[in-house]
Design a protein around this motif. Structure first.
Motif, PDB file in Angstrom:
ATOM      1  N   SER A  60      -6.038  12.441   6.169  1.00 15.69           N
ATOM      2  CA  SER A  60      -6.991  11.970   5.428  1.00 15.69           C
ATOM      3  C   SER A  60      -6.862  12.597   4.049  1.00 15.69           C
ATOM      4  O   SER A  60      -7.446  13.271   3.462  1.00 15.69           O
ATOM      5  CB  SER A  60      -8.381  12.274   5.964  1.00 15.69           C
ATOM      6  N   ALA A  61      -5.730  11.792   3.111  1.00 15.86           N
ATOM      7  CA  ALA A  61      -5.453  11.998   1.920  1.00 15.86           C
ATOM      8  C   ALA A  61      -4.712  10.884   1.504  1.00 15.86           C
ATOM      9  O   ALA A  61      -4.460   9.856   1.750  1.00 15.86           O
ATOM     10  CB  ALA A  61      -4.751  13.581   2.116  1.00 15.86           C
ATOM     11  N   LEU A  62      -4.269  11.554   0.171  1.00 20.68           N
ATOM     12  CA  LEU A  62      -3.402  10.430  -0.550  1.00 20.68           C
ATOM     13  C   LEU A  62      -2.507  11.079  -1.478  1.00 20.68           C
ATOM     14  O   LEU A  62      -2.511  11.974  -2.168  1.00 20.68           O
ATOM     15  CB  LEU A  62      -4.513   9.499  -1.383  1.00 20.68           C
ATOM     16  N   SER A  63      -1.188  10.163  -1.521  1.00 20.32           N
ATOM     17  CA  SER A  63      -0.040  10.539  -2.780  1.00 20.32           C
ATOM     18  C   SER A  63       0.901   9.375  -2.693  1.00 20.32           C
ATOM     19  O   SER A  63       1.052   8.614  -1.742  1.00 20.32           O
ATOM     20  CB  SER A  63       0.533  11.782  -2.033  1.00 20.32           C
ATOM     21  N   MET A  64       1.107   9.147  -4.007  1.00 22.16           N
ATOM     22  CA  MET A  64       2.116   7.933  -4.156  1.00 22.16           C
ATOM     23  C   MET A  64       3.248   8.299  -5.154  1.00 22.16           C
ATOM     24  O   MET A  64       3.093   9.245  -6.022  1.00 22.16           O
ATOM     25  CB  MET A  64       1.266   6.695  -4.838  1.00 22.16           C
ATOM     26  N   MET A  65       4.122   7.705  -5.042  1.00 21.28           N
ATOM     27  CA  MET A  65       5.232   7.857  -6.117  1.00 21.28           C
ATOM     28  C   MET A  65       5.451   6.543  -6.934  1.00 21.28           C
ATOM     29  O   MET A  65       5.561   5.365  -6.128  1.00 21.28           O
ATOM     30  CB  MET A  65       6.825   7.998  -5.402  1.00 21.28           C
ATOM     31  N   CYS A  75      -9.413   7.843  -5.343  1.00 21.47           N
ATOM     32  CA  CYS A  75     -10.919   7.765  -4.661  1.00 21.47           C
ATOM     33  C   CYS A  75     -11.724   6.772  -5.159  1.00 21.47           C
ATOM     34  O   CYS A  75     -12.720   6.431  -4.548  1.00 21.47           O
ATOM     35  CB  CYS A  75     -11.647   9.091  -4.366  1.00 21.47           C
ATOM     36  N   SER A  76     -11.479   6.498  -6.484  1.00 22.03           N
ATOM     37  CA  SER A  76     -12.782   5.840  -7.109  1.00 22.03           C
ATOM     38  C   SER A  76     -14.261   6.335  -7.120  1.00 22.03           C
ATOM     39  O   SER A  76     -15.004   5.546  -6.882  1.00 22.03           O
ATOM     40  CB  SER A  76     -12.769   4.383  -6.638  1.00 22.03           C
ATOM     41  N   ILE A 135      -7.690  -8.619 -14.407  1.00 18.99           N
ATOM     42  CA  ILE A 135      -7.574  -7.738 -13.472  1.00 18.99           C
ATOM     43  C   ILE A 135      -6.519  -8.291 -12.217  1.00 18.99           C
ATOM     44  O   ILE A 135      -7.073  -9.364 -11.854  1.00 18.99           O
ATOM     45  CB  ILE A 135      -8.562  -6.962 -12.796  1.00 18.99           C
ATOM     46  N   LEU A 136      -5.567  -8.203 -12.147  1.00 20.72           N
ATOM     47  CA  LEU A 136      -4.542  -8.612 -11.264  1.00 20.72           C
ATOM     48  C   LEU A 136      -4.892  -8.037  -9.724  1.00 20.72           C
ATOM     49  O   LEU A 136      -4.933  -8.844  -8.844  1.00 20.72           O
ATOM     50  CB  LEU A 136      -3.223  -8.471 -11.440  1.00 20.72           C
ATOM     51  N   GLY A 137      -4.790  -6.841  -9.640  1.00 22.54           N
ATOM     52  CA  GLY A 137      -5.150  -6.282  -8.252  1.00 22.54           C
ATOM     53  C   GLY A 137      -5.278  -4.711  -8.526  1.00 22.54           C
ATOM     54  O   GLY A 137      -5.280  -4.022  -9.571  1.00 22.54           O
ATOM     55  N   ILE A 138      -5.448  -4.022  -7.261  1.00 18.93           N
ATOM     56  CA  ILE A 138      -5.666  -2.692  -7.195  1.00 18.93           C
ATOM     57  C   ILE A 138      -4.884  -2.151  -5.872  1.00 18.93           C
ATOM     58  O   ILE A 138      -5.045  -2.652  -5.021  1.00 18.93           O
ATOM     59  CB  ILE A 138      -7.018  -2.522  -6.915  1.00 18.93           C
ATOM     60  N   ILE A 139      -4.385  -1.092  -6.080  1.00 13.30           N
ATOM     61  CA  ILE A 139      -4.218  -0.167  -4.880  1.00 13.30           C
ATOM     62  C   ILE A 139      -4.737   1.204  -4.877  1.00 13.30           C
ATOM     63  O   ILE A 139      -4.817   1.695  -5.889  1.00 13.30           O
ATOM     64  CB  ILE A 139      -2.736  -0.024  -4.633  1.00 13.30           C
ATOM     65  N   GLY A 140      -5.132   1.907  -3.864  1.00 13.21           N
ATOM     66  CA  GLY A 140      -5.826   3.014  -3.797  1.00 13.21           C
ATOM     67  C   GLY A 140      -6.932   2.976  -2.873  1.00 13.21           C
ATOM     68  O   GLY A 140      -7.591   2.194  -2.263  1.00 13.21           O
ATOM     69  N   SER A 145      -7.097   1.792   0.302  1.00 15.99           N
ATOM     70  CA  SER A 145      -6.436   2.750   1.329  1.00 15.99           C
ATOM     71  C   SER A 145      -7.209   3.964   1.186  1.00 15.99           C
ATOM     72  O   SER A 145      -8.227   3.901   0.513  1.00 15.99           O
ATOM     73  CB  SER A 145      -4.799   3.045   0.793  1.00 15.99           C
ATOM     74  N   HIS A 146      -6.904   4.985   2.234  1.00 12.10           N
ATOM     75  CA  HIS A 146      -7.396   6.220   2.135  1.00 12.10           C
ATOM     76  C   HIS A 146      -9.137   6.183   2.386  1.00 12.10           C
ATOM     77  O   HIS A 146      -9.171   6.264   3.460  1.00 12.10           O
ATOM     78  CB  HIS A 146      -7.278   6.816   0.691  1.00 12.10           C
ATOM     79  N   CYS A 147      -9.853   6.132   1.297  1.00  9.06           N
ATOM     80  CA  CYS A 147     -11.078   6.364   1.455  1.00  9.06           C
ATOM     81  C   CYS A 147     -11.878   4.809   1.536  1.00  9.06           C
ATOM     82  O   CYS A 147     -12.884   4.531   0.593  1.00  9.06           O
ATOM     83  CB  CYS A 147     -11.761   7.105   0.547  1.00  9.06           C
ATOM     84  N   VAL A 148     -11.555   3.971   2.506  1.00 10.70           N
ATOM     85  CA  VAL A 148     -12.168   2.619   2.796  1.00 10.70           C
ATOM     86  C   VAL A 148     -12.243   2.651   4.054  1.00 10.70           C
ATOM     87  O   VAL A 148     -11.235   2.571   4.699  1.00 10.70           O
ATOM     88  CB  VAL A 148     -11.441   1.581   1.951  1.00 10.70           C
ATOM     89  N   SER A 149     -13.633   2.311   4.506  1.00 11.51           N
ATOM     90  CA  SER A 149     -13.733   2.106   5.833  1.00 11.51           C
ATOM     91  C   SER A 149     -12.953   0.908   6.771  1.00 11.51           C
ATOM     92  O   SER A 149     -12.960  -0.046   5.884  1.00 11.51           O
ATOM     93  CB  SER A 149     -15.122   2.396   6.383  1.00 11.51           C
ATOM     94  N   PHE A 150     -12.997   0.825   7.734  1.00 11.01           N
ATOM     95  CA  PHE A 150     -12.224  -0.367   8.413  1.00 11.01           C
ATOM     96  C   PHE A 150     -13.579  -1.507   8.077  1.00 11.01           C
ATOM     97  O   PHE A 150     -13.068  -2.842   7.767  1.00 11.01           O
ATOM     98  CB  PHE A 150     -12.170  -0.149   9.917  1.00 11.01           C
ATOM     99  N   LYS A 151     -14.750  -1.284   8.514  1.00 13.99           N
ATOM    100  CA  LYS A 151     -15.706  -2.380   8.384  1.00 13.99           C
ATOM    101  C   LYS A 151     -15.831  -2.715   6.851  1.00 13.99           C
ATOM    102  O   LYS A 151     -15.956  -3.929   6.650  1.00 13.99           O
ATOM    103  CB  LYS A 151     -16.912  -2.218   8.912  1.00 13.99           C
ATOM    104  N   ALA A 152     -15.630  -1.820   5.829  1.00 18.68           N
ATOM    105  CA  ALA A 152     -15.591  -2.403   4.581  1.00 18.68           C
ATOM    106  C   ALA A 152     -14.308  -3.182   4.107  1.00 18.68           C
ATOM    107  O   ALA A 152     -14.640  -4.331   3.446  1.00 18.68           O
ATOM    108  CB  ALA A 152     -15.710  -1.218   3.198  1.00 18.68           C
ATOM    109  N   LYS A 153     -13.252  -2.980   4.796  1.00 19.71           N
ATOM    110  CA  LYS A 153     -11.954  -3.639   4.487  1.00 19.71           C
ATOM    111  C   LYS A 153     -12.257  -5.123   5.369  1.00 19.71           C
ATOM    112  O   LYS A 153     -11.693  -6.024   4.693  1.00 19.71           O
ATOM    113  CB  LYS A 153     -10.697  -2.933   5.393  1.00 19.71           C
TER     114      LYS A 153
END
Length: 288
Positions: free
Chosen positions: A41-46, A205-206, A226-231, A260-268
């Motif tokens: 339950s965390a996040l990291s990107m390159m 985390c926004s 705004i084209l899109g968002i990741i995170g 990703s990360h801090c978004v629940s399944f029901k929110a997605k």
């Protein structure tokens, strides 16, 4: 071990544009079926762009190191480090860096409050190291103001308030001016990448509110598309905030959503009723 799959963004596939930014997920809550990485339950990107390799957050444990090795991502080639905020699910990975780490000496971009001690119900949730430890090992570039990291990629700095449905909420306390006080996570920040089709937002985390972040990115860059968002979107409940966030996405004609990360399944699942949501997990690569 099977070769991890590569998923390209719709920007690359549909527009035929030059692939100039690659994002690789090193840490996420989710792992894909038959793709053998570690998750938490965390996040990291390159982020690879314009001859730069920018590490965005370090997760909670040492798995960002392990997943990088499995994936074939050489962290020693990192040119810059950005921290989205100071919570330990984004910073604690630094505790596991070996003494010979090639990350030491690299510039860190983050809000000045990111290193402050943080607690939630007496549980330590802040960065694992203090400012002296960080200053001895990295080139600290802590500031509230936006910074251009490359010709097209922005560090957004402190996020202002723009919407009426994303008012900041305190998450525990932080230690400021020699006292504990309510922490409204003013150190929360994000990045914005400028493309011909609009801005692509990269967030941790926004805590500032994903719509607030997008509006701030528009203000910083002067680009209103705004084209899109990741995170992480920090959305969990089926509530008015989620409904208004989806309305905001629709009003801005967003087509690329990678929660990703801090978004629940029901929110997605709710968002996916209105806008296609892409699955995110460790090992995912997108090219924008």
């Amino acid at each position: 071990m099977k070769t991890p799959f590569i998923l390209y963004s719709k920007v690359s596939k549909m527009k035929g544009c030059k692939k100039v930014m690659r994002i690789t997920i090193l840490v996420d809550n989710n792992t894909f079926i038959d793709k053998y990485y570690f998750g938490e339950s965390a996040l990291s990107m390159m982020i690879e762009i314009e001859n730069e390799k920018i590490l965005f957050d370090m997760g909670y444990s040492d798995i960002f190191l392990k997943n990088s090795q499995i994936k074939g991502v050489n962290l020693d080639e990192t040119t810059k480090i950005v921290f989205s905020h100071g919570h330990n699910d984004h910073t604690r990975g630094m505790s596991f860096l070996p003494k010979s780490s090639g990350l030491f000496g690299k510039p860190i971009y983050a809000h000045p409050l990111f290193w402050n001690s943080k607690r939630f119900e007496k549980l330590d949730i802040g960065a694992p190291k203090n400012i002296d430890w960080l200053g001895d090992r990295f080139d600290l570039r802590l500031q509230k103001e936006p910074v251009k990291l490359t010709n097209k990629l922005w560090y957004l700095g402190e996020i202002d308030q723009y919407t009426d449905f994303e008012k900041r909420e305190a998450i525990g306390e932080n230690f400021v001016n020699n006292q504990w006080q309510a922490d409204y996570v003013f150190d929360d920040t994000a990045m914005a990448y400028e493309t011909k089709e609009g801005l692509f937002i990269i967030t941790g985390c926004s805590h500032s509110g994903i719509a607030n972040i997008c509006e701030h990115a528009k203000k910083v860059t002067g680009n209103n598309k705004i084209l899109g968002i990741i995170g992480g979107f920090h959305l969990f409940d089926l509530d008015e905030r989620l409904e208004k966030t989806v309305e905001y996405f629709q009003n801005n004609n967003m087509t690329q959503l990678y929660p990703s990360h801090c978004v629940s399944f029901k929110a997605k699942a709710y968002i996916n009723q209105f806008i296609d949501v892409e699955e995110v997990g460790v090992g995912l690569e997108i090219n924008v």
